[in-house]
Design a protein around this motif. Structure first.
Motif, PDB file in Angstrom:
ATOM      1  N   SER A 138      -9.910  -4.000  20.831  1.00  0.00           N
ATOM      2  CA  SER A 138     -10.369  -5.234  21.488  1.00  0.00           C
ATOM      3  C   SER A 138     -11.326  -6.025  20.607  1.00  0.00           C
ATOM      4  N   SER A 139     -11.954  -5.364  19.631  1.00  0.00           N
ATOM      5  CA  SER A 139     -12.903  -6.052  18.753  1.00  0.00           C
ATOM      6  C   SER A 139     -12.211  -6.920  17.712  1.00  0.00           C
ATOM      7  N   GLY A 140     -10.900  -6.709  17.494  1.00  0.00           N
ATOM      8  CA  GLY A 140     -10.168  -7.491  16.508  1.00  0.00           C
ATOM      9  C   GLY A 140     -10.396  -7.051  15.082  1.00  0.00           C
ATOM     10  N   LEU A 141     -10.909  -5.819  14.887  1.00  0.00           N
ATOM     11  CA  LEU A 141     -11.173  -5.325  13.530  1.00  0.00           C
ATOM     12  C   LEU A 141      -9.895  -5.066  12.748  1.00  0.00           C
ATOM     13  N   VAL A 142      -8.804  -4.774  13.470  1.00  0.00           N
ATOM     14  CA  VAL A 142      -7.534  -4.457  12.805  1.00  0.00           C
ATOM     15  C   VAL A 142      -6.561  -5.606  13.035  1.00  0.00           C
ATOM     16  N   ARG A 143      -6.000  -6.135  11.960  1.00  0.00           N
ATOM     17  CA  ARG A 143      -5.018  -7.213  12.045  1.00  0.00           C
ATOM     18  C   ARG A 143      -3.643  -6.657  11.711  1.00  0.00           C
ATOM     19  N   MET A 144      -2.678  -6.908  12.589  1.00  0.00           N
ATOM     20  CA  MET A 144      -1.326  -6.410  12.380  1.00  0.00           C
ATOM     21  C   MET A 144      -0.572  -7.305  11.406  1.00  0.00           C
ATOM     22  N   PRO A 145       0.238  -6.731  10.509  1.00  0.00           N
ATOM     23  CA  PRO A 145       1.009  -7.542   9.557  1.00  0.00           C
ATOM     24  C   PRO A 145       2.125  -8.302  10.259  1.00  0.00           C
ATOM     25  N   LEU A 180     -11.445  10.251   1.694  1.00  0.00           N
ATOM     26  CA  LEU A 180     -10.422  10.514   0.679  1.00  0.00           C
ATOM     27  C   LEU A 180      -9.700   9.258   0.199  1.00  0.00           C
ATOM     28  N   LEU A 181      -9.889   8.139   0.893  1.00  0.00           N
ATOM     29  CA  LEU A 181      -9.251   6.886   0.486  1.00  0.00           C
ATOM     30  C   LEU A 181     -10.175   6.098  -0.447  1.00  0.00           C
ATOM     31  N   PRO A 182      -9.661   5.063  -1.114  1.00  0.00           N
ATOM     32  CA  PRO A 182     -10.496   4.251  -2.015  1.00  0.00           C
ATOM     33  C   PRO A 182     -11.763   3.744  -1.329  1.00  0.00           C
ATOM     34  N   SER A 183     -12.873   3.749  -2.054  1.00  0.00           N
ATOM     35  CA  SER A 183     -14.182   3.454  -1.481  1.00  0.00           C
ATOM     36  C   SER A 183     -14.321   2.017  -0.984  1.00  0.00           C
ATOM     37  N   LYS A 184     -13.478   1.101  -1.443  1.00  0.00           N
ATOM     38  CA  LYS A 184     -13.618  -0.298  -1.026  1.00  0.00           C
ATOM     39  C   LYS A 184     -13.142  -0.548   0.406  1.00  0.00           C
ATOM     40  N   LEU A 185     -12.494   0.428   1.015  1.00  0.00           N
ATOM     41  CA  LEU A 185     -12.046   0.278   2.397  1.00  0.00           C
ATOM     42  C   LEU A 185     -13.207   0.528   3.353  1.00  0.00           C
ATOM     43  N   ASP A 186     -13.262  -0.241   4.441  1.00  0.00           N
ATOM     44  CA  ASP A 186     -14.314  -0.077   5.445  1.00  0.00           C
ATOM     45  C   ASP A 186     -13.909   0.984   6.471  1.00  0.00           C
ATOM     46  N   TYR A 187     -14.911   1.738   6.941  1.00  0.00           N
ATOM     47  CA  TYR A 187     -14.620   2.803   7.909  1.00  0.00           C
ATOM     48  C   TYR A 187     -14.004   2.283   9.210  1.00  0.00           C
ATOM     49  N   PRO A 188     -14.524   1.218   9.834  1.00  0.00           N
ATOM     50  CA  PRO A 188     -13.898   0.740  11.081  1.00  0.00           C
ATOM     51  C   PRO A 188     -12.416   0.407  10.916  1.00  0.00           C
ATOM     52  N   LEU A 189     -12.056  -0.111   9.750  1.00  0.00           N
ATOM     53  CA  LEU A 189     -10.655  -0.435   9.496  1.00  0.00           C
ATOM     54  C   LEU A 189      -9.816   0.833   9.414  1.00  0.00           C
ATOM     55  N   VAL A 190     -10.319   1.842   8.709  1.00  0.00           N
ATOM     56  CA  VAL A 190      -9.607   3.117   8.601  1.00  0.00           C
ATOM     57  C   VAL A 190      -9.460   3.761   9.976  1.00  0.00           C
ATOM     58  N   LEU A 191     -10.518   3.711  10.772  1.00  0.00           N
ATOM     59  CA  LEU A 191     -10.461   4.257  12.132  1.00  0.00           C
ATOM     60  C   LEU A 191      -9.399   3.543  12.955  1.00  0.00           C
ATOM     61  N   GLY A 192      -9.368   2.231  12.885  1.00  0.00           N
ATOM     62  CA  GLY A 192      -8.385   1.473  13.649  1.00  0.00           C
ATOM     63  C   GLY A 192      -6.960   1.796  13.247  1.00  0.00           C
ATOM     64  N   VAL A 193      -6.716   1.932  11.944  1.00  0.00           N
ATOM     65  CA  VAL A 193      -5.359   2.246  11.475  1.00  0.00           C
ATOM     66  C   VAL A 193      -4.946   3.648  11.936  1.00  0.00           C
ATOM     67  N   LEU A 194      -5.883   4.593  11.895  1.00  0.00           N
ATOM     68  CA  LEU A 194      -5.579   5.941  12.398  1.00  0.00           C
ATOM     69  C   LEU A 194      -5.190   5.894  13.870  1.00  0.00           C
ATOM     70  N   LEU A 195      -5.914   5.130  14.660  1.00  0.00           N
ATOM     71  CA  LEU A 195      -5.630   5.038  16.088  1.00  0.00           C
ATOM     72  C   LEU A 195      -4.274   4.383  16.345  1.00  0.00           C
ATOM     73  N   ILE A 196      -3.929   3.401  15.526  1.00  0.00           N
ATOM     74  CA  ILE A 196      -2.611   2.770  15.658  1.00  0.00           C
ATOM     75  C   ILE A 196      -1.511   3.772  15.326  1.00  0.00           C
ATOM     76  N   SER A 197      -1.743   4.599  14.297  1.00  0.00           N
ATOM     77  CA  SER A 197      -0.724   5.564  13.889  1.00  0.00           C
ATOM     78  C   SER A 197      -0.411   6.568  14.985  1.00  0.00           C
ATOM     79  N   ALA A 198      -1.369   6.769  15.903  1.00  0.00           N
ATOM     80  CA  ALA A 198      -1.154   7.733  16.988  1.00  0.00           C
ATOM     81  C   ALA A 198      -0.114   7.231  17.986  1.00  0.00           C
TER      82      ALA A 198
END
Length: 333
Positions: free
Chosen positions: A159-166, A238-256
């Protein structure tokens, strides 16, 4: 012959119990055989050389941090069953519960929910003297904790809009935000039901289900959300350091949920496909795949190898850890 011995000898063995005694050993052997077959098939599908080479490319400090977060995540997940102990009001100790939770989680991740979440829990808890109905309650509460925790954290992130879908995905960014709001409403509805519902008990196929207290429900949501957050933290490490944690969290949740709502290209797992699709403009494909392969090794494979040994130890000590039952009046004579 004493009075109690004569009484026990005269008492007939229930037919159901007699049938269970006759089938118990063959079913136990079948369980172990199926477990060995599944583990062998799983091990044969792993490219072990690739896994070891990928891990060797990471700094030792990075692997230690990821492994520590993995251990913490497994302990948090295992604590779901500690809530279950309070829920069923049975005299279980943390030494009995935590190993079962950790073992079940590792097998669940690698060999499916039927093997880890259900069969393994039933096997280990029954060995500890827990009744089938109480095992079902522990399992149900653990599932509720995991998925209501998911709804809570996913609701906040989506709901926060942190993750944008392609472009081209079946779920747009606006739709994802709507899903997030819906998930938050469902989580809030669960809390409201736990606090205000007049009906507190249901019976489904002979298993009694009770609504937990509001305090227990809040603890469920917090622990479930924490575990998903820790999973994302392992990947983030384990991913490249330039990625933000909230973005990684959002992508993990989408993958579920991606396997249900999105077509996943052949040749990649759900997790890998979603991460590559959503983050390929943020980091190189190679670095993403390498990080996710390391995540698979640390969060999936390593715990499985450890918990196989833990399982053998728990099986060997099951009688010593078994719940002590008070003697019946006949036994006290």
């Amino acid at each position: 012959m004493s009075h109690s011995e004569a009484h026990a000898a005269a008492r007939p063995i229930p037919a159901g119990k007699s049938r269970w005694s006759r089938w118990k050993r063959p079913l136990t052997l079948l369980f172990f055989l199926a477990l060995i077959v599944l583990l062998t098939m799983f091990a044969s599908r792993i490219e072990w050389a690739e896994v070891l080479q990928t891990l060797a490319d990471f700094k030792v400090r990075t692997l230690i941090i990821a492994s520590s977060l993995t251990l913490l995540s497994f302990l948090v997940y295992a604590s779901f069953d500690l809530i279950g102990r309070t829920y069923i009001r049975q005299d279980l100790t943390w030494k009995q519960i935590l190993p079962v939770g950790v073992i079940s989680y590792a097998f669940n991740l690698n060999l499916s929910a039927w093997v880890g979440g259900i069969a393994m829990r039933y096997r280990l808890y029954s060995r500890l003297g827990v009744s089938k109905s109480n095992i079902a309650k522990i399992l149900g509460l653990s599932l509720a904790t995991n998925w209501f925790g998911y709804m809570t954290i996913a609701g906040v992130v989506f709901s926060s809009g942190l993750v944008r879908m392609p472009p081209g995905w079946k779920v747009s960014s606006d739709a994802l935000q709507g899903i997030g709001v819906l998930l938050l409403l469902v989580s809030a509805g669960y809390l409201v039901a736990c606090q205000f519902s007049r009906r507190r008990e249901w019976s489904i196929r002979g298993v009694e289900i009770n609504l937990p207290s509001l305090r227990m429900a809040v603890l469920q949501l917090l622990l479930g959300a924490l575990n998903w957050s820790l999973m994302a933290a392992v990947i983030f490490t384990l991913l490249p350091s330039k990625l933000d944690y909230p973005l990684v969290l959002g992508v993990l949740l989408i993958s579920a949920i991606a396997g249900v709502i999105t077509h996943i290209p052949a040749g990649l797992g759900v997790l890998e496909a979603v991460f590559v699709a959503l983050l390929q403009h943020e980091a190189s494909r190679g670095s993403l795949v390498a990080g996710l392969l390391a995540y698979r090794a640390i969060y999936f494979l390593l715990p499985l190898l450890i918990t196989v040994l833990m399982y053998l130890v728990v099986e060997a000590k099951a009688k010593a850890l078994r719940i002590e039952k008070k003697p019946s009046p006949d036994q006290r004579d």
